[in-house]
Design an enzyme around this catalytic site. Structure first.
Site, PDB file in Angstrom:
ATOM      1  N   ASP A  19      70.997  56.706  19.349  1.00  0.00           N
ATOM      2  CA  ASP A  19      71.418  55.310  19.688  1.00  0.00           C
ATOM      3  C   ASP A  19      72.615  54.894  20.968  1.00  0.00           C
ATOM      4  OD1 ASP A  19      71.240  54.853  17.244  1.00  0.00           O
ATOM      5  OD2 ASP A  19      72.683  54.973  16.917  1.00  0.00           O
ATOM      6  N   ASP A  53      66.483  49.582  15.911  1.00  0.00           N
ATOM      7  CA  ASP A  53      67.380  48.869  15.182  1.00  0.00           C
ATOM      8  C   ASP A  53      67.629  47.288  15.284  1.00  0.00           C
ATOM      9  OD1 ASP A  53      68.668  50.890  13.950  1.00  0.00           O
ATOM     10  OD2 ASP A  53      69.869  51.710  15.917  1.00  0.00           O
TER      11      ASP A  53
END
Length: 210
Positions: free
Chosen positions: A143, A177
């Site tokens: 991420d 995401d």
């Protein structure tokens, strides 16, 4: 929307997702942060693949999560194929394609990253490393997108968190995401259009069906 166009959308999202992750893994040390704007930063973190960095405890927790997500991708893939076959709404097909692309993007991390990358702790990771940081099915999801739009303090009268500081928006995520969230958002906001069904035109005469 045709299946070919759906696959093209999935491929583009997956390519962008993996290119950004590989770049971050090979150019950032774990925890390294680079401000782009005051409200947007690149912050490299890794997690086990569940939302908000949640982990399943136990030796086989990560394995269970990865296998579950692989099964979910197969199910979503069938949903996409079936929706295109039934000529469903483009809203629904695009949403499913986005969700499938995002899920598949994070699964690539979980399945393969542990065996192709070295550790990012205190050093830049190496792609196709001789000493990878994990094993097959035990990789960590990368991420990097962080949007701390503003800081504040809850009013003292606010239940539980009264007087405590907070930061909005505190989640750190990736392109995959974003694709999943966008797909889910389309299903919520455009629910009626996404699941709209054409009504059959049936003619009746006095004795029954024409």
């Amino acid at each position: 929307m045709s299946l070919r166009k759906s696959y093209l959308l999935i491929f583009i999202i997956l390519l962008v997702d993996q290119v950004t992750k590989i770049y971050i893994k090979t150019n950032f040390v774990l925890g390294e942060e680079h401000p782009v704007f005051s409200w947007f930063k690149i912050l490299f973190i890794e997690n086990e693949g569940m939302a908000w960095g949640t982990e399943i405890p136990g030796t086989y927790g990560k394995l269970f999560l990865t296998v579950f997500r692989l099964c979910a991708v197969v199910a979503i893939g069938y949903w996409l194929w079936d929706s295109v076959r039934k000529n469903c709404s483009p809203y629904l097909i695009v949403a499913i394609a986005l969700i499938l692309a995002g899920a598949f993007g994070n699964i690539v991390d979980s399945v393969f990253y542990g065996v192709i990358f070295s550790s990012s702790h205190g050093e830049l990771a190496t792609l196709f490393a001789d000493q990878p940081y994990g094993s097959l099915l035990y990789g960590k999801v990368v991420d990097m997108l962080y949007f701390p739009l503003f800081d504040g303090t809850f009013p003292t009268w606010f239940p539980i968190w009264g007087g405590q500081e907070f930061k909005f928006f505190n989640a750190i995520f990736n392109i995959a995401d974003m694709a999943i969230s966008t797909g889910v958002g389309i299903l919520i906001v455009f629910n009626k259009k996404a699941f709209h069904k054409e009504e059959s035109n049936i003619d009746f005469d006095g004795s029954g069906l024409a």
